[in-house]
Design a protein around this motif. Structure first.
Motif, PDB file in Angstrom:
ATOM      1  N   GLN A  64       0.829  -1.208   0.000  1.00 37.95           N
ATOM      2  CA  GLN A  64       0.000   0.000   0.000  1.00 37.95           C
ATOM      3  C   GLN A  64       0.864   1.259   0.000  1.00 37.95           C
ATOM      4  O   GLN A  64       0.597   2.204  -0.732  1.00 37.95           O
ATOM      5  CB  GLN A  64      -0.923   0.011   1.216  1.00 37.95           C
ATOM      6  CG  GLN A  64      -2.003  -1.030   1.162  1.00 37.95           C
ATOM      7  CD  GLN A  64      -2.785  -1.109   2.461  1.00 37.95           C
ATOM      8  OE1 GLN A  64      -2.381  -0.566   3.486  1.00 37.95           O
ATOM      9  NE2 GLN A  64      -3.910  -1.805   2.420  1.00 37.95           N
ATOM     10  N   SER A  96      -6.033  -5.412  11.805  1.00 44.45           N
ATOM     11  CA  SER A  96      -6.795  -4.859  10.687  1.00 44.45           C
ATOM     12  C   SER A  96      -7.345  -3.464  10.984  1.00 44.45           C
ATOM     13  O   SER A  96      -7.814  -2.790  10.076  1.00 44.45           O
ATOM     14  CB  SER A  96      -7.933  -5.800  10.301  1.00 44.45           C
ATOM     15  OG  SER A  96      -8.920  -5.808  11.312  1.00 44.45           O
ATOM     16  N   HIS A  97      -7.289  -3.025  12.230  1.00 51.14           N
ATOM     17  CA  HIS A  97      -7.783  -1.689  12.574  1.00 51.14           C
ATOM     18  C   HIS A  97      -6.906  -0.617  11.938  1.00 51.14           C
ATOM     19  O   HIS A  97      -5.701  -0.802  11.755  1.00 51.14           O
ATOM     20  CB  HIS A  97      -7.810  -1.510  14.091  1.00 51.14           C
ATOM     21  CG  HIS A  97      -8.896  -2.290  14.745  1.00 51.14           C
ATOM     22  ND1 HIS A  97      -8.648  -3.287  15.630  1.00 51.14           N
ATOM     23  CD2 HIS A  97     -10.244  -2.221  14.625  1.00 51.14           C
ATOM     24  CE1 HIS A  97      -9.781  -3.814  16.038  1.00 51.14           C
ATOM     25  NE2 HIS A  97     -10.779  -3.186  15.433  1.00 51.14           N
ATOM     26  N   GLU A  98      -7.529   0.506  11.639  1.00 49.29           N
ATOM     27  CA  GLU A  98      -6.812   1.590  10.964  1.00 49.29           C
ATOM     28  C   GLU A  98      -5.638   2.109  11.783  1.00 49.29           C
ATOM     29  O   GLU A  98      -4.591   2.428  11.228  1.00 49.29           O
ATOM     30  CB  GLU A  98      -7.773   2.734  10.649  1.00 49.29           C
ATOM     31  CG  GLU A  98      -8.722   2.427   9.516  1.00 49.29           C
ATOM     32  CD  GLU A  98      -9.589   3.614   9.163  1.00 49.29           C
ATOM     33  OE1 GLU A  98      -9.069   4.753   9.158  1.00 49.29           O
ATOM     34  OE2 GLU A  98     -10.763   3.410   8.891  1.00 49.29           O
ATOM     35  N   GLN A  99      -5.800   2.189  13.106  1.00 57.06           N
ATOM     36  CA  GLN A  99      -4.717   2.693  13.950  1.00 57.06           C
ATOM     37  C   GLN A  99      -3.491   1.781  13.878  1.00 57.06           C
ATOM     38  O   GLN A  99      -2.368   2.254  13.745  1.00 57.06           O
ATOM     39  CB  GLN A  99      -5.180   2.820  15.402  1.00 57.06           C
ATOM     40  CG  GLN A  99      -4.114   3.352  16.341  1.00 57.06           C
ATOM     41  CD  GLN A  99      -3.703   4.772  16.026  1.00 57.06           C
ATOM     42  OE1 GLN A  99      -4.510   5.573  15.550  1.00 57.06           O
ATOM     43  NE2 GLN A  99      -2.448   5.095  16.267  1.00 57.06           N
ATOM     44  N   ARG A 132      -2.726  -0.269  11.418  1.00 51.23           N
ATOM     45  CA  ARG A 132      -2.158  -0.152  10.063  1.00 51.23           C
ATOM     46  C   ARG A 132      -1.377   1.149   9.912  1.00 51.23           C
ATOM     47  O   ARG A 132      -0.339   1.181   9.258  1.00 51.23           O
ATOM     48  CB  ARG A 132      -3.274  -0.212   9.010  1.00 51.23           C
ATOM     49  CG  ARG A 132      -3.965  -1.534   8.912  1.00 51.23           C
ATOM     50  CD  ARG A 132      -3.088  -2.518   8.185  1.00 51.23           C
ATOM     51  NE  ARG A 132      -3.716  -3.820   8.082  1.00 51.23           N
ATOM     52  CZ  ARG A 132      -3.668  -4.580   7.031  1.00 51.23           C
ATOM     53  NH1 ARG A 132      -3.027  -4.199   5.958  1.00 51.23           N
ATOM     54  NH2 ARG A 132      -4.238  -5.764   7.041  1.00 51.23           N
ATOM     55  N   ALA A 133      -1.861   2.226  10.521  1.00 54.88           N
ATOM     56  CA  ALA A 133      -1.155   3.508  10.441  1.00 54.88           C
ATOM     57  C   ALA A 133       0.190   3.425  11.153  1.00 54.88           C
ATOM     58  O   ALA A 133       1.202   3.933  10.653  1.00 54.88           O
ATOM     59  CB  ALA A 133      -2.007   4.619  11.042  1.00 54.88           C
TER      60      ALA A 133
END
Length: 80
Positions: free
Chosen positions: A15, A61-64, A66-67
Motif C-alpha cells: 500500500q 486490521s484496525h486503521e490505527q 495499520r497507520a
C-alpha cells in the motif's frame, strides 16, 4: 507458531510503495524493507489455534494499527 506481522507488513508495504513512485520495489528492496520493519515492530506471535489467530488478525486490521505499521515501513523505506 509464527509472527502474524509478516503477512500484514507485506500488505502495508504494498500500500505504501504504490504511492511512492521513486522507491525501488524490486524483490530485494521489498524484502529488505519488510525485514527492517519487522525488526522495528513488536512481534505478534500466534499459534495455529483459530481463536488466538483471529483475535490478532482483527487487531491488526484496525486503521490505527495499520497507520502505526505504515510509519514503521516508511522509516524502513527511508533507510533502505
Amino acid at each position: 507458531m509464527h509472527n502474524a506481522l509478516e503477512e500484514v507488513m507485506g500488505e502495508v508495504f504494498d500500500q505504501v510503495a504504490s504511492g511512492r513512485a521513486r522507491f525501488c520495489d524490486c524483490p530485494q528492496c521489498r524484502d529488505d524493507v519488510i525485514t527492517l520493519a519487522l525488526n522495528q515492530a513488536r512481534p505478534r506471535y500466534v499459534s495455529r489455534s483459530l481463536i488466538g489467530s483471529a483475535v490478532t488478525r482483527v487487531a491488526l486490521s484496525h486503521e490505527q494499527a495499520r497507520a502505526e505499521l505504515a510509519v514503521v515501513v516508511l522509516d524502513a523505506m527511508r533507510r533502505v
